[in-house]
Design a protein around this motif. Structure first.
Motif, PDB file in Angstrom:
ATOM      1  N   THR A 168       0.672  -1.065  -0.150  1.00  0.00           N
ATOM      2  CA  THR A 168       0.149  -0.096  -0.105  1.00  0.00           C
ATOM      3  C   THR A 168       0.792   1.252   0.016  1.00  0.00           C
ATOM      4  O   THR A 168       0.749   2.260  -0.886  1.00  0.00           O
ATOM      5  N   VAL A 169       1.933   1.364   0.833  1.00  0.00           N
ATOM      6  CA  VAL A 169       2.781   2.309   1.000  1.00  0.00           C
ATOM      7  C   VAL A 169       3.469   2.470  -0.471  1.00  0.00           C
ATOM      8  O   VAL A 169       3.618   3.627  -0.902  1.00  0.00           O
ATOM      9  N   ALA A 170       3.987   1.649  -0.953  1.00  0.00           N
ATOM     10  CA  ALA A 170       4.910   1.638  -2.195  1.00  0.00           C
ATOM     11  C   ALA A 170       3.849   2.231  -3.372  1.00  0.00           C
ATOM     12  O   ALA A 170       4.437   2.771  -4.325  1.00  0.00           O
ATOM     13  N   LYS A 214       8.163   4.713   1.088  1.00  0.00           N
ATOM     14  CA  LYS A 214       8.845   3.508   1.514  1.00  0.00           C
ATOM     15  C   LYS A 214       8.533   3.209   3.032  1.00  0.00           C
ATOM     16  O   LYS A 214       8.252   4.244   3.937  1.00  0.00           O
ATOM     17  N   SER A 215       8.182   2.186   3.308  1.00  0.00           N
ATOM     18  CA  SER A 215       7.843   1.624   5.055  1.00  0.00           C
ATOM     19  C   SER A 215       9.018   1.318   5.759  1.00  0.00           C
ATOM     20  O   SER A 215      10.102   1.162   5.124  1.00  0.00           O
ATOM     21  N   THR A 216       8.820   1.870   6.956  1.00  0.00           N
ATOM     22  CA  THR A 216       9.639   1.680   7.854  1.00  0.00           C
ATOM     23  C   THR A 216       9.003   0.569   9.121  1.00  0.00           C
ATOM     24  O   THR A 216       8.126   0.949   9.673  1.00  0.00           O
ATOM     25  N   PHE A 217       9.585  -0.530   9.110  1.00  0.00           N
ATOM     26  CA  PHE A 217       9.187  -1.418  10.337  1.00  0.00           C
ATOM     27  C   PHE A 217      10.065  -1.517  11.345  1.00  0.00           C
ATOM     28  O   PHE A 217      11.260  -1.915  11.089  1.00  0.00           O
ATOM     29  N   PHE A 218       9.680  -0.957  12.642  1.00  0.00           N
ATOM     30  CA  PHE A 218      10.379  -0.957  13.900  1.00  0.00           C
ATOM     31  C   PHE A 218      10.372  -2.357  14.599  1.00  0.00           C
ATOM     32  O   PHE A 218       9.188  -2.623  14.955  1.00  0.00           O
ATOM     33  N   LEU A 219      11.246  -2.976  14.595  1.00  0.00           N
ATOM     34  CA  LEU A 219      11.285  -4.311  15.319  1.00  0.00           C
ATOM     35  C   LEU A 219      11.643  -4.408  16.725  1.00  0.00           C
ATOM     36  O   LEU A 219      12.860  -4.030  16.916  1.00  0.00           O
ATOM     37  N   LEU A 220      10.903  -4.925  17.455  1.00  0.00           N
ATOM     38  CA  LEU A 220      11.238  -5.081  18.723  1.00  0.00           C
ATOM     39  C   LEU A 220      11.978  -6.389  19.113  1.00  0.00           C
ATOM     40  O   LEU A 220      11.394  -7.609  18.997  1.00  0.00           O
ATOM     41  N   PRO A 221      13.268  -6.372  19.290  1.00  0.00           N
ATOM     42  CA  PRO A 221      13.904  -7.772  19.468  1.00  0.00           C
ATOM     43  C   PRO A 221      13.799  -8.587  20.681  1.00  0.00           C
ATOM     44  O   PRO A 221      14.006  -9.617  20.829  1.00  0.00           O
TER      45      PRO A 221
END
Length: 185
Positions: free
Chosen positions: A7-9, A14-21
């Motif tokens: 959808t963003v593309a 550009k999408s940014t995915f913040f990943l919680l490690p």
């Protein structure tokens, strides 16, 4: 995630995915991730998203806003290089967090926002270099203000809005800040 990326593309963005490690709860029992970042299936999905043009960033777990060693370790756990960060629950301790983000070497942070409602925490919507009063200088990283946290609109501890009400309430804010027109789904 794939639908968000597509959808963003479609808007040439550009999408940014913040990943919680961190999967384990914090010492006070507050939850961190409800997934295990090291899971093979997730690693494959994240790497595929990066190949499609998305960005992976760190979603620093509870306590990392004041602990550069833990935050640096979490940065190394990402499935792709991570230039950005956003702290879990928007944790921010001005006298310590600025130095932590800078020492780990992030290009940007996107923590400054509100958990309880949408809008800009410091009443400014453009990226800026925070001023570190303890060092007497501007930081080397950019702060990209957060307009709305993902859970703010629907989570039981926050606004508790249904999706249609969230859209009606938040969409005018988006149109004003971005200059884009949006129509109701």
């Amino acid at each position: 995630m794939e639908l968000v990326q597509q959808t963003v593309a479609g808007y040439d963005a550009k999408s940014t995915f913040f990943l919680l490690p961190e999967h384990c709860p914090a010492s006070n029992g507050t939850p961190n991730a409800d997934y295990k970042l090291a899971a093979t299936a997730l690693q494959w999905r994240f790497k595929a998203l990066v190949k499609q043009g998305a960005e992976i960033a760190v979603h620093g777990s509870i306590g990392t806003a004041v602990d550069r060693h833990r935050l640096a370790r979490e940065q190394t756990q990402m499935p792709a290089p991570a230039a950005g960060n956003r702290f879990h629950y928007l944790s921010w301790e001005p006298r310590r967090t600025l130095a932590v983000v800078e020492e780990v070497g992030f290009a940007y942070d996107s923590t400054l926002g509100f958990a309880e409602h949408f809008g800009f925490r410091n009443s400014y919507c453009l990226p800026f270099r925070p001023f570190d009063f303890t060092q007497g200088r501007a930081c080397t990283f950019l702060e990209i203000p957060l307009n709305v946290m993902d859970a703010t609109l629907h989570h039981p501890n926050y606004l508790q809005l249904a999706p249609t009400k969230s859209y009606r309430l938040y969409c005018p804010c988006f149109r004003k800040s971005s200059g884009l027109a949006a129509s109701a789904p």
